[in-house]
Design a protein around this motif. Structure first.
Motif, PDB file in Angstrom:
ATOM      1  N   LEU A   2       0.814  -1.214   0.000  1.00  0.00           N
ATOM      2  CA  LEU A   2       0.000   0.000   0.000  1.00  0.00           C
ATOM      3  C   LEU A   2       0.853   1.272   0.000  1.00  0.00           C
ATOM      4  O   LEU A   2       0.334   2.366  -0.229  1.00  0.00           O
ATOM      5  CB  LEU A   2      -0.941   0.000   1.203  1.00  0.00           C
ATOM      6  CG  LEU A   2      -2.070  -1.028   1.152  1.00  0.00           C
ATOM      7  CD1 LEU A   2      -2.836  -1.055   2.475  1.00  0.00           C
ATOM      8  CD2 LEU A   2      -3.022  -0.743  -0.004  1.00  0.00           C
ATOM      9  N   THR A   3       2.144   1.126   0.234  1.00  0.00           N
ATOM     10  CA  THR A   3       3.048   2.286   0.221  1.00  0.00           C
ATOM     11  C   THR A   3       3.851   2.385  -1.069  1.00  0.00           C
ATOM     12  O   THR A   3       4.603   3.346  -1.244  1.00  0.00           O
ATOM     13  CB  THR A   3       4.043   2.210   1.398  1.00  0.00           C
ATOM     14  OG1 THR A   3       4.994   1.154   1.162  1.00  0.00           O
ATOM     15  CG2 THR A   3       3.331   1.967   2.718  1.00  0.00           C
ATOM     16  N   LEU A   4       3.696   1.395  -1.991  1.00  0.00           N
ATOM     17  CA  LEU A   4       4.565   1.308  -3.167  1.00  0.00           C
ATOM     18  C   LEU A   4       3.791   1.567  -4.450  1.00  0.00           C
ATOM     19  O   LEU A   4       2.877   0.808  -4.786  1.00  0.00           O
ATOM     20  CB  LEU A   4       5.214  -0.083  -3.233  1.00  0.00           C
ATOM     21  CG  LEU A   4       6.009  -0.517  -1.992  1.00  0.00           C
ATOM     22  CD1 LEU A   4       6.494  -1.954  -2.159  1.00  0.00           C
ATOM     23  CD2 LEU A   4       7.181   0.421  -1.740  1.00  0.00           C
ATOM     24  N   PRO A   5       4.127   2.598  -5.196  1.00  0.00           N
ATOM     25  CA  PRO A   5       3.463   2.833  -6.475  1.00  0.00           C
ATOM     26  C   PRO A   5       3.818   1.741  -7.466  1.00  0.00           C
ATOM     27  O   PRO A   5       4.904   1.147  -7.406  1.00  0.00           O
ATOM     28  CB  PRO A   5       4.026   4.190  -6.922  1.00  0.00           C
ATOM     29  CG  PRO A   5       5.366   4.272  -6.264  1.00  0.00           C
ATOM     30  CD  PRO A   5       5.194   3.589  -4.931  1.00  0.00           C
ATOM     31  N   CYS A   6       2.905   1.448  -8.384  1.00  0.00           N
ATOM     32  CA  CYS A   6       3.172   0.429  -9.393  1.00  0.00           C
ATOM     33  C   CYS A   6       2.237   0.638 -10.570  1.00  0.00           C
ATOM     34  O   CYS A   6       1.370   1.517 -10.552  1.00  0.00           O
ATOM     35  CB  CYS A   6       3.011  -0.981  -8.803  1.00  0.00           C
ATOM     36  SG  CYS A   6       1.315  -1.407  -8.357  1.00  0.00           S
ATOM     37  N   LEU A   7       2.401  -0.184 -11.595  1.00  0.00           N
ATOM     38  CA  LEU A   7       1.545  -0.109 -12.775  1.00  0.00           C
ATOM     39  C   LEU A   7       0.453  -1.162 -12.755  1.00  0.00           C
ATOM     40  O   LEU A   7      -0.403  -1.169 -13.641  1.00  0.00           O
ATOM     41  CB  LEU A   7       2.388  -0.294 -14.046  1.00  0.00           C
ATOM     42  CG  LEU A   7       3.495   0.726 -14.298  1.00  0.00           C
ATOM     43  CD1 LEU A   7       4.203   0.401 -15.612  1.00  0.00           C
ATOM     44  CD2 LEU A   7       2.929   2.133 -14.328  1.00  0.00           C
ATOM     45  N   VAL A  41      -5.653  -0.599  -5.804  1.00  0.00           N
ATOM     46  CA  VAL A  41      -5.889  -0.858  -4.384  1.00  0.00           C
ATOM     47  C   VAL A  41      -5.327   0.277  -3.539  1.00  0.00           C
ATOM     48  O   VAL A  41      -5.945   0.712  -2.561  1.00  0.00           O
ATOM     49  CB  VAL A  41      -5.272  -2.215  -3.976  1.00  0.00           C
ATOM     50  CG1 VAL A  41      -5.404  -2.434  -2.476  1.00  0.00           C
ATOM     51  CG2 VAL A  41      -5.939  -3.346  -4.734  1.00  0.00           C
ATOM     52  N   ARG A  42      -4.152   0.788  -3.916  1.00  0.00           N
ATOM     53  CA  ARG A  42      -3.562   1.923  -3.175  1.00  0.00           C
ATOM     54  C   ARG A  42      -4.481   3.138  -3.211  1.00  0.00           C
ATOM     55  O   ARG A  42      -4.696   3.796  -2.195  1.00  0.00           O
ATOM     56  CB  ARG A  42      -2.202   2.300  -3.790  1.00  0.00           C
ATOM     57  CG  ARG A  42      -1.060   1.441  -3.306  1.00  0.00           C
ATOM     58  CD  ARG A  42       0.316   1.859  -3.758  1.00  0.00           C
ATOM     59  NE  ARG A  42       0.441   3.059  -4.545  1.00  0.00           N
ATOM     60  CZ  ARG A  42       0.939   4.215  -4.081  1.00  0.00           C
ATOM     61  NH1 ARG A  42       1.308   4.331  -2.812  1.00  0.00           N
ATOM     62  NH2 ARG A  42       1.064   5.256  -4.882  1.00  0.00           N
ATOM     63  N   ALA A  43      -5.014   3.423  -4.370  1.00  0.00           N
ATOM     64  CA  ALA A  43      -5.903   4.579  -4.501  1.00  0.00           C
ATOM     65  C   ALA A  43      -7.179   4.379  -3.697  1.00  0.00           C
ATOM     66  O   ALA A  43      -7.666   5.306  -3.032  1.00  0.00           O
ATOM     67  CB  ALA A  43      -6.235   4.818  -5.970  1.00  0.00           C
ATOM     68  N   HIS A  44      -7.713   3.162  -3.742  1.00  0.00           N
ATOM     69  CA  HIS A  44      -8.926   2.876  -2.974  1.00  0.00           C
ATOM     70  C   HIS A  44      -8.660   3.000  -1.477  1.00  0.00           C
ATOM     71  O   HIS A  44      -9.465   3.563  -0.727  1.00  0.00           O
ATOM     72  CB  HIS A  44      -9.426   1.469  -3.304  1.00  0.00           C
ATOM     73  CG  HIS A  44     -10.655   1.080  -2.554  1.00  0.00           C
ATOM     74  ND1 HIS A  44     -11.926   1.439  -2.956  1.00  0.00           N
ATOM     75  CD2 HIS A  44     -10.821   0.381  -1.390  1.00  0.00           C
ATOM     76  CE1 HIS A  44     -12.814   0.975  -2.094  1.00  0.00           C
ATOM     77  NE2 HIS A  44     -12.166   0.322  -1.143  1.00  0.00           N
ATOM     78  N   HIS A  45      -7.524   2.487  -1.042  1.00  0.00           N
ATOM     79  CA  HIS A  45      -7.183   2.537   0.372  1.00  0.00           C
ATOM     80  C   HIS A  45      -6.999   3.973   0.842  1.00  0.00           C
ATOM     81  O   HIS A  45      -7.352   4.319   1.977  1.00  0.00           O
ATOM     82  CB  HIS A  45      -5.906   1.733   0.624  1.00  0.00           C
ATOM     83  CG  HIS A  45      -5.385   1.839   2.018  1.00  0.00           C
ATOM     84  ND1 HIS A  45      -4.302   2.631   2.343  1.00  0.00           N
ATOM     85  CD2 HIS A  45      -5.800   1.280   3.176  1.00  0.00           C
ATOM     86  CE1 HIS A  45      -4.077   2.544   3.637  1.00  0.00           C
ATOM     87  NE2 HIS A  45      -4.962   1.735   4.172  1.00  0.00           N
TER      88      HIS A  45
END
Length: 341
Positions: free
Chosen positions: A237-242, A248-252
Motif C-alpha cells: 500500500l506504500t509502493l506505487p506500481c503499474l 488498491v492503493r488509490a482505494h485505500h
C-alpha cells in the motif's frame, strides 16, 4: 532454502542493472526495484494475519468442497505439443460457472494432475508446452476474467476486478477466485481420477491466488508461484506500481478501513501456512508487482519447503528475456519432475 538464478545468456548485456541503479525511472516516475537489493528483499517479512485468518480460510475451503461442480467437458478443440485440448466448464462457490480448458496427453497415459492459473490479463489458450509427460491439466479462467469466465456482475479490467466486493471479506472477489482453484482440483479428480498427484502453477495474479489457496487443500502435492502478487499488503500500500496494486492503493487512500479486509487476502501471510514444497520465482525489478511483495511470499514459506528462482525482471521487456524465460522453464520443470511422497 534452495536458491537459483534464472540468468540470461552471460554474453548478453542486461538492459539495466536494477540493484545498482536505484534512481527512479524517468518514464515510470518511480523505481521498479524500490531501492531493495537481493539481501534486503530476502529480509522482507510476511505480516501477521488476523487472529481468525485460519478459521476464515478453512470455512471458505469447506464450502468449496461441498459444491457440486457438475463439469462439462467439451469436444476436442485442437492438439498441440502432444496434448489434446478440450474446453471445460464447472460450478464454483456461489454458483459461479467457471470456464477454461482441460489438456490431456495425446497418448492417453495420465499419471498426474495440474491446476494452472493465469495472471491478471486472463488467458486465451493453455500453454501446452508446460505440463510434463503424463500430465492432465486444468486451466481455469478465474471468475470475472478473460476469456471464458467473463461475467456482467464482475468487472474484467484488473484495476476494477481487484476492488470487486472489497467492502467485506465475505464478498471480496479473491475469496471466490481461491474457490475456483479448489473446485478446479475437484473437477480434475472427477474427470481424470487417475491423476493422483496434484500440482499447482500460478503466475502473477495466479501466483498470489495460489498462495492463498494452497495452505488449506491437502490434495496439492507441490506449488509453483511465479512473480506472485498480493504479498505483504501493508507494504504494498506504500509502493506505487503499474499493476492492480495501484488501484488498491488509490482505494485505500480514500477508504483506509479496507486494509482490515485486505489483511485476510495477504499472500505472504497465507504462505506461512503452506506446508508442501513450493518454488517461488521472484524478480529484482518489476513495475507491476513490487518485488518486496513477491519476496515476502517466498520469505513467508517455511525453510524446509521453499525454493527460490531469482529473476532479473518481471512484467517488463528486457534484453536476455528469452534466455531467462527458458532458464525459468527449466527450473520449474525440474522442480515438478521430482517424486513427491
Amino acid at each position: 532454502m534452495s536458491t537459483h538464478t534464472a540468468a540470461p545468456d552471460p554474453d548478453a548485456t542486461p538492459a539495466s542493472d536494477p540493484a545498482s541503479d536505484p534512481a527512479s525511472d524517468p518514464v515510470l516516475g518511480f523505481d521498479p526495484t524500490y531501492g531493495y537489493d537481493l539481501d534486503a528483499l530476502l529480509a522482507v517479512p510476511a505480516p501477521e494475519p488476523p487472529a481468525d485468518f485460519d478459521a476464515f480460510w478453512q470455512g471458505l475451503y469447506s464450502e468449496a468442497l461441498d459444491v457440486t461442480v457438475a463439469p462439462e467437458l467439451g469436444p476436442l478443440e485442437y492438439e498441440q505439443d502432444g496434448m489434446r485440448v478440450h474446453g471445460v466448464t464447472y460450478t464454483s462457490s456461489g454458483g459461479f460457472r467457471v470456464g477454461g480448458w482441460l489438456t490431456l496427453p495425446a497418448d492417453g497415459e495420465v499419471t498426474r494432475g495440474m491446476v494452472v492459473v493465469h495472471g491478471y490479463g486472463g488467458r486465451t489458450a493453455p500453454e501446452t508446452s508446460l505440463p510434463g509427460p503424463g500430465t492432465a491439466a486444468i486451466w481455469p479462467c478465474a471468475r470475472g476474467l478473460a476469456d471464458r469466465s467473463l461475467s456482467p456482475e464482475i468487472p474484467s479490467l484488473a484495476a476494477e476486478h481487484v476492488l470487486h466486493g472489497i467492502a467485506s471479506r465475505d464478498t471480496y472477489v479473491h475469496g471466490g477466485n481461491a474457490a475456483d482453484v479448489w473446485c478446479a482440483a475437484t473437477v480434475l479428480r472427477e474427470l481424470v481420477p487417475q491423476a493422483s498427484r496434484l500440482d499447482y502453477v500460478g503466475t502473477s495474479f495466479g501466483g498470489g491466488i495460489g498462495a492463498l489457496a494452497l495452505p488449506w487443500d491437502p490434495r496439492f502435492t507441490s506449488g509453483v508461484l511465479v512473480v506472485p502478487s498480493f504479498g505483504n499488503i501493508p507494504l504494498r500500500l506504500t509502493l506505487p506500481c503499474l499493476g492492480s496494486g495501484e488501484a488498491v492503493r488509490a482505494h485505500h487512500a480514500a477508504h483506509p478501513e479496507a486494509v482490515e479486509v485486505l489483511r485476510y487476502f495477504d499472500a505472504a501471510s497465507a504462505a506461512t501456512r503452506v506446508n508442501i514444497p513450493t518454488l517461488v520465482a521472484a524478480a529484482l525489478y518489476d513495475p507491476a508487482v513490487p518485488p518486496p511483495g513477491q519476496f515476502a511470499v517466498h520469505n513467508g514459506l517455511a525453510a524446509g519447503v521453499r525454493e527460490l528462482v531469482v529473476l532479473s525482471h518481471g512484467h517488463a521487456e528486457h534484453e536476455g528475456a528469452e534466455a531467462e524465460a527458458a532458464s525459468l522453464r527449466g527450473a520449474i520443470n525440474h522442480f515438478l519432475s521430482r517424486k513427491r511422497a
